[in-house]
Design a protein around this motif. Structure first.
Motif, mmCIF file in Angstrom:
data_model
loop_
_atom_site.group_PDB
_atom_site.id
_atom_site.type_symbol
_atom_site.label_atom_id
_atom_site.label_comp_id
_atom_site.label_asym_id
_atom_site.label_seq_id
_atom_site.Cartn_x
_atom_site.Cartn_y
_atom_site.Cartn_z
ATOM 1 N N ILE A 1 -27.087 -12.382 -78.076
ATOM 2 C CA ILE A 1 -25.726 -12.655 -78.571
ATOM 3 C C ILE A 1 -24.832 -13.118 -77.417
ATOM 4 O O ILE A 1 -23.639 -12.813 -77.379
ATOM 5 C CB ILE A 1 -25.129 -11.407 -79.255
ATOM 6 N N ASP B 1 -21.266 -14.690 -77.946
ATOM 7 C CA ASP B 1 -20.219 -13.744 -78.339
ATOM 8 C C ASP B 1 -19.792 -12.884 -77.161
ATOM 9 O O ASP B 1 -18.609 -12.569 -76.995
ATOM 10 C CB ASP B 1 -20.713 -12.842 -79.478
ATOM 11 N N THR C 1 -15.904 -11.707 -77.346
ATOM 12 C CA THR C 1 -15.805 -11.264 -78.738
ATOM 13 C C THR C 1 -16.466 -9.906 -78.942
ATOM 14 O O THR C 1 -15.932 -9.026 -79.615
ATOM 15 C CB THR C 1 -16.473 -12.297 -79.673
ATOM 16 N N THR C 2 -17.646 -9.740 -78.367
ATOM 17 C CA THR C 2 -18.395 -8.476 -78.458
ATOM 18 C C THR C 2 -18.752 -8.052 -77.038
ATOM 19 O O THR C 2 -19.632 -8.654 -76.415
ATOM 20 C CB THR C 2 -19.685 -8.655 -79.291
#
Length: 577
Positions: free
Chosen positions: A362, A365, A370-371
């Motif tokens: 990921i 992100d 975002t994360t």
């Protein structure tokens, strides 16, 4: 980069390291399975209790793992997967596993006492006092942080009117209930295995089934909705009892059973990586300075940030306290030392590699901010890979919840162990090298009472957790790695005194010392700049700068005394040759 290739090559390298370098260390140091270990020689039914190798492996692995090998690699991924992987593999085999193995071996040859006692007997009483002060303060910080993390994981969410938000609090309440049920299962497991001599295999199967049952119950029945402060008090009461309870009642069985959650988490991750075989988006190398800063704060320069940020996945000073604090008192035979200490560290390295695969999956992100919470990154990445496997497309939410739950359980495990270790450190501080509580009287007899030592530790740790430990938590990374350098120094001094080969410890020791001192120097610089600029939170800036200076001073004093000891050993060898 293929995640499958990355994982398989890493596992192969770690296995080769265990079979070759790990065995070489055992041969060099003289592991002797015929020697009586402290768990038998000093068995007291409280702290010194022989444990079956699989049970002790579970305790040791659960205690040293926690969230460390997940958080560090994910945060350091801003430098690219190549620096992270190299440090995890090289650091794990030649630094971390060697450090853990050496600490455990030195402790069992010193009646199961801590690294502080090893320093006292092989370097000097003053060095012992300084080491224990530093270790105790570090453990207080661990107790404060982990108690706060557990309380925040269990706490209920309230609306503006003060009412409980049931929907928002359900996940936390479930985690709390599962954790409570898990403790009850562990107590029952310990009773039947250690007091009724039940079969370990049969009990393990029943225990694992019981874990699944308590998860199912907790997810569907979770009536406890309490504030964070209330949970802090409850957690404090729990660790107060758990840390003086005989290890066979709770510590051994709980950590053994909880290790299956970690094994299960790693198995899920491996299935996800191999089953989905993704190509990771993470760059191989991003540069020598963190310019990505997904959390909004840059880690700074690759050196020393990489080597301080990735601790448990490569080398961690906390491990020496676990190895010499609880594990050494339960080791049944010296032959178990290599798989339990050296082996557990390499399994942690494998978990760190899995964490790299998760953040790589990921990466967009994560890099975009975002994360960014490491636990969420790990759970999202692994659950995402699992959901890409044919037939498992609807498994994402279940896998995500189980992964987060597993990490939360290990925070509670590490909290209990850290409190017991702090109690040992507090007791040893008041004793001279080679002295035990049975040898003293008066004030020393009172202050080294396990109940009094534990009460003082819990009150200090919980109070710090309630009043702002986060303001000095940033120093923990450097302090922890400095502890690793001092642990290596202790083992090197002892091996030298025994006339055994200790040269393999010199480079890791010096490297970790330099890395941590540079990190602390940068901390001092940044806080001095903040003070000069009149930034907000000046009080904490002063405290952080002063603590960093004290840590450097401590390291220098201990290293001078340690190097002096090792130098005398070399001169003695020259004179006799």
């Amino acid at each position: 980069m293929s995640a499958v290739t990355l994982l398989l090559i890493s596992i192969a390298v770690l296995l080769v390291g265990y079979v070759t370098y790990g065995k070489w260390l055992a041969d060099q140091w003289g592991i002797d399975e015929k020697k009586v270990t402290p768990s038998h020689e000093l068995e007291d039914g409280l702290d010194y209790v022989p444990a079956k190798a699989p049970v002790l492996l579970g305790h040791h692995f659960s205690s040293i793992a926690g969230a460390g090998p997940i958080n560090g690699p994910i945060q350091a991924a801003v430098f690219g997967w190549v620096p992270v992987l190299l440090w995890v593999l090289i650091g794990g085999i030649f630094f971390g596993a060697t450090h853990d193995f050496g600490a455990l071996f030195a402790s069992i040859r010193h009646k199961g006492q801590s690294i502080g006692e090893v320093i006292g007997q092989n370097i000097g009483a003053r060095a012992k006092k300084l080491f224990i002060i530093f270790s105790y303060l570090t453990l207080l910080l661990v107790v404060a942080a982990f108690a706060s993390i557990v309380a925040d994981t269990f706490k209920a969410t309230f609306t503006e009117t003060g009412a409980i938000d049931i929907a928002a609090s359900a996940a936390n309440a479930s985690t709390a209930m599962i954790s409570i049920l898990f403790i009850l299962i562990a107590i029952a497991f310990g009773f039947f295995v250690y007091r009724r001599n039940a079969s370990l295999v049969v009990s393990t199967v029943i225990g694992v089934i019981a874990i699944v049952a308590c998860i199912a119950i907790g997810l569907n029945w979770h009536p406890l909705y309490l504030t964070s402060t209330t949970w802090m008090v409850i957690v404090g009461a729990y660790i107060l009892v758990a840390s003086v309870t005989p290890v066979w009642i709770l510590l051994q069985p709980r950590d053994y059973l909880s290790s299956f959650l970690l094994y299960g988490m790693m198995a899920l991750a491996i299935v996800g990586i191999i089953g989905s075989h993704p190509t990771l988006d993470i760059p191989a190398f991003t540069g020598f300075v963190d310019t990505i800063a997904p959390t909004g704060t840059s880690l700074g320069y690759l050196f020393p940030a990489l080597f301080v940020t990735i601790a448990c996945g490569a080398i961690s000073g906390f491990h020496s306290l676990v190895a010499s604090g609880t594990t050494a008192k339960q080791l049944n035979s010296e032959k178990d030392a290599r798989p339990i200490a050296y082996g557990s560290m390499l399994v942690e390295c494998a978990l760190a590699v899995i964490a790299v695969c998760a953040v790589g999956y990921i990466w967009k992100d994560y890099a975009a901010g975002t994360t960014v919470t490491p636990t969420v990154v790990f759970a999202s990445g692994i659950a995402g890979m699992l959901s890409q496997i044919p037939g498992l497309t609807n498994v994402y939410n279940i896998a995500y919840s189980l992964l987060v739950l597993t990490v939360s359980v290990f925070c509670l495990t590490s909290l209990d162990t850290a409190t017991r270790l702090a109690r040992y450190m507090f007791q040893e501080f008041w004793l001279a090298p080679g002295e035990t509580r049975a040898d003293v009287s008066g004030f020393k007899k009172t202050i080294t009472n396990p109940y009094i030592a534990t009460l003082i530790t819990v009150v200090l740790g919980i109070s710090l957790g309630l009043t702002g430990y986060a303001n000095i938590w940033a120093l923990f990374g450097a302090a922890n790695q400095l502890l690793a350098a001092l642990g290596l120094l202790a083992v090197a001094a002892w091996l030298g005194n025994m006339g055994k080969n200790n040269k393999m410890l010199f480079f890791p020791m010096v490297f970790m010392l330099v890395a941590t001192v540079v990190s602390l120097a940068l901390t001092i610089k940044s806080n001095v700049i903040a003070i000069t600029a009149g930034s907000a939170g000046l009080g904490w800036c002063y405290i952080r700068a002063i603590l960093a200076i004290l840590l450097i001073a401590l390291a220098v004093i201990l290293m001078i005394e340690g190097i002096s000891t090792i130098k005398k050993q070399f001169n003695k060898v020259k004179q006799t040759s």
